[in-house]
Scaffold this active site. Structure first.
Site, PDB file in Angstrom:
ATOM      1  N   ARG A  19       1.034  -1.337   0.048  1.00 26.84           N
ATOM      2  CA  ARG A  19      -0.038  -0.019   0.001  1.00 26.84           C
ATOM      3  C   ARG A  19       0.936   1.317   0.190  1.00 26.84           C
ATOM      4  NH1 ARG A  19      -5.517   0.051   1.700  1.00 26.84           N
ATOM      5  NH2 ARG A  19      -5.015  -1.957   2.631  1.00 26.84           N
TER       6      ARG A  19
ATOM      7  N   GLU B  38     -22.447  -0.339  11.170  1.00 28.43           N
ATOM      8  CA  GLU B  38     -21.817   0.912  11.298  1.00 28.43           C
ATOM      9  C   GLU B  38     -21.770   1.832  10.448  1.00 28.43           C
ATOM     10  OE1 GLU B  38     -18.347  -1.577  14.242  1.00 28.43           O
ATOM     11  OE2 GLU B  38     -17.679  -0.222  12.438  1.00 28.43           O
TER      12      GLU B  38
ATOM     13  N   HIS C   7     -17.912   3.859  41.890  1.00 24.20           N
ATOM     14  CA  HIS C   7     -19.014   4.599  41.461  1.00 24.20           C
ATOM     15  C   HIS C   7     -19.160   6.078  41.522  1.00 24.20           C
ATOM     16  CE1 HIS C   7     -23.517   5.058  42.357  1.00 24.20           C
ATOM     17  NE2 HIS C   7     -23.071   6.156  43.011  1.00 24.20           N
TER      18      HIS C   7
END
Length: 507
Positions: free
Chosen positions: A75, A228, A486
């Protein structure tokens, strides 16, 4: 200490198992440890064909292990499909389109007034391209840091130890290596009678670079990629219709979670035509006309669109490698056959990632790459294909690891299921993003976790606690008795674990 001891035991067990004994001492595979490493200036210890997630990670790991390494990539930019035209650019567009959708539909609920919100497609694509460019350059920097030789060009076998490379500048060179790894990835799977032009009929590559928002987008295939990309353009204003041959979307997904997921996408105005096949495609007009019929046969109908996305899966990419010239065995769909050490039937030739059997996922390819070069270096590698997480990066995201409830039923294992809805999670409610659930499946007698499935805004991040739990054979009680901060969405996983072996607190 306990984890280290567990790993040590696993490695020892692998070395003592009958199959491993054969791999270490059997005549068939004795060459794996006897070939030795290169000492000449022109020969590499490891040559990798392909610079995608599997290939570039293997190259860096090999260099870190002290092996002289060359990576060949056709590529001209590293990162493969994932970084250049897959995982990374799609996530950039998913995030940008989600920001637009939030600004348009949710800001007012949070006391943020915006007079007008507009889509600037060229700017959105430019941001995506910038992210891709920075990351590909980053990998080149890692190659330099780790002293990996990088050859830009198309590689093909001359022999089991020689690769001819037609370089992108028009030249040719031969790269020699003691061990050659094929990591050439996969390509878009085509459909009979449909020609992809990347303008009106596009693959996932073309869908990442549409110059304007199509009025109507038809997606052929209801898998991860199709949903997607359909989400991206649907948020930006397209009417999205998904045509799927099978009876369900994402067939590998847990059935209960799948139903909730489909309802969520339908609320986002995504339409589905299931049990439907594409008979023909006509591009003679200004748009695209599809002829459809039921998968089982029946009356034909037509459907028109501005753009059609072909998303029917991927196929191993081995074209032009000349595997047949050196006798590498493949299966009927073109995947390279390897043993437990990623070795092919040809001494000195290995394969990893999408070109071998297993999930076609970037993170699986990375694990393959690391394990393969560890074996080459005389160490022990390990990849557990039963514990490769899968994530659909829509909103909400859907992530899973381990077995679905359907798979557990098929195995005949007695099991328990614990579920916890995000509607009962304080953090999700606080940020007004509480669609989804956590589902845990555990073996009834031992409470050992068999599978975890999450639908949540950040499911792709939450799933890794579950992956680690499965890797170490944890029980649902182990997660339930682990303190979770939390307020976090991670508490939903804790509560689902409590629901599996006992009772949750907050529902």
């Amino acid at each position: 200490m306990a984890m280290a001891a567990t790993l040590a035991r696993r490695r020892a067990a692998a070395l003592l198992s009958p199959s491993s004994k054969q791999l270490h001492s059997g005549a068939k595979y004795s060459w794996i440890l006897s070939r030795g490493f290169a000492t000449g200036s022109d020969e590499n210890d490891v040559v990798i064909i392909g610079g995608g997630p599997g290939g570039y990670v293997a190259a860096i790991k090999a260099a870190q292990l002290g092996l002289k390494t060359t990576c060949i990539e056709k590529r001209g930019t590293l990162g493969g499909t994932c970084l250049n035209v897959g995982c990374i650019p799609s996530k950039a567009l998913l995030h940008s389109s989600h920001m637009y959708h939030e600004a348009k539909s949710s800001f007012a609920h949070h006391g943020i007034k915006v007079s007008s919100v507009e889509v600037d497609v060229p700017a959105m694509l430019a941001q995506k391209d910038k992210a891709v460019g920075n990351l590909t350059k980053g990998i080149e920097g890692l190659f330099k840091k780790n002293k990996v030789n990088y050859v830009k060009g198309y590689g093909k076998f001359l022999s089991p130890s020689e690769v001819s490379v037609d370089t992108i500048d028009g030249g040719n060179t031969t790269v020699k290596g003691k061990h050659i790894i094929v990591a050439t990835g996969s390509d878009v799977k085509s459909l009979p009678g449909i020609t992809i032009d990347e303008e009106r009929i596009v693959s996932s590559t073309g869908a990442l670079s549409l110059k304007e928002v199509p009025k109507r987008l038809i997606v052929i295939g209801a898998g991860y990629i199709g949903l997607e990309m359909g989400s991206v353009w649907g948020r930006l204003g397209s009417e999205v219709i998904v045509v799927e041959f099978a009876a369900d979307i994402v067939p590998s997904m847990d059935g209960e979670v799948r139903k909730q997921f489909q309802r969520s996408l339908e609320k986002q105005k995504m339409k589905f035509m299931l049990k439907t096949k594409v008979v023909s495609v006509d591009t003679t007009g200004s748009g695209v006309k599809l002829t459809l019929e039921p998968s089982a046969g029946g009356e034909q109908t037509t459907l028109e669109a501005d753009v059609v996305l072909v998303s029917a899966g991927r196929t191993p990419f081995t074209a032009g490698l000349q595997l047949e010239k050196i006798g590498v065995e493949t299966d009927k769909i073109g995947r390279i056959l390897v043993n437990e050490r990623f070795a092919t039937n040809v001494p000195g030739v290995y394969a990893i990632g999408d070109v071998i059997p297993g999930p076609m996922l970037a993170h699986k390819a990375e694990e393959d790459g690391v394990a393969c070069v560890e074996y080459i270096a005389g160490k022990e590698g390990h990849v557990d294909y039963d514990l490769v997480p899968g994530v659909v990066y829509t909103h909400p995201e859907v992530a899973s690891v381990g077995k679905t409830e359907e798979q557990v039923k098929t195995l005949g294992v007695e099991y328990r299921v614990g579920k916890f809805p995000l509607l009962a999670n304080s953090r999700a409610k606080a940020i007004d993003d509480a669609e989804g659930l956590v589902k845990i499946i555990a073996e009834k007698e031992s409470d050992k976790i068999l599978g975890v499935h999450i639908m949540a805004p950040n499911a792709g991040e939450l799933i890794h606690e579950a992956a680690l739990a499965l890797a170490y054979g944890a029980s649902s009680e182990d997660i339930a008795r682990t303190c979770h901060a939390h307020p976090t969405m991670s508490e939903a996983l804790k509560e689902a674990a409590m629901a599996t072996f006992d009772k949750p607190i907050h529902i």
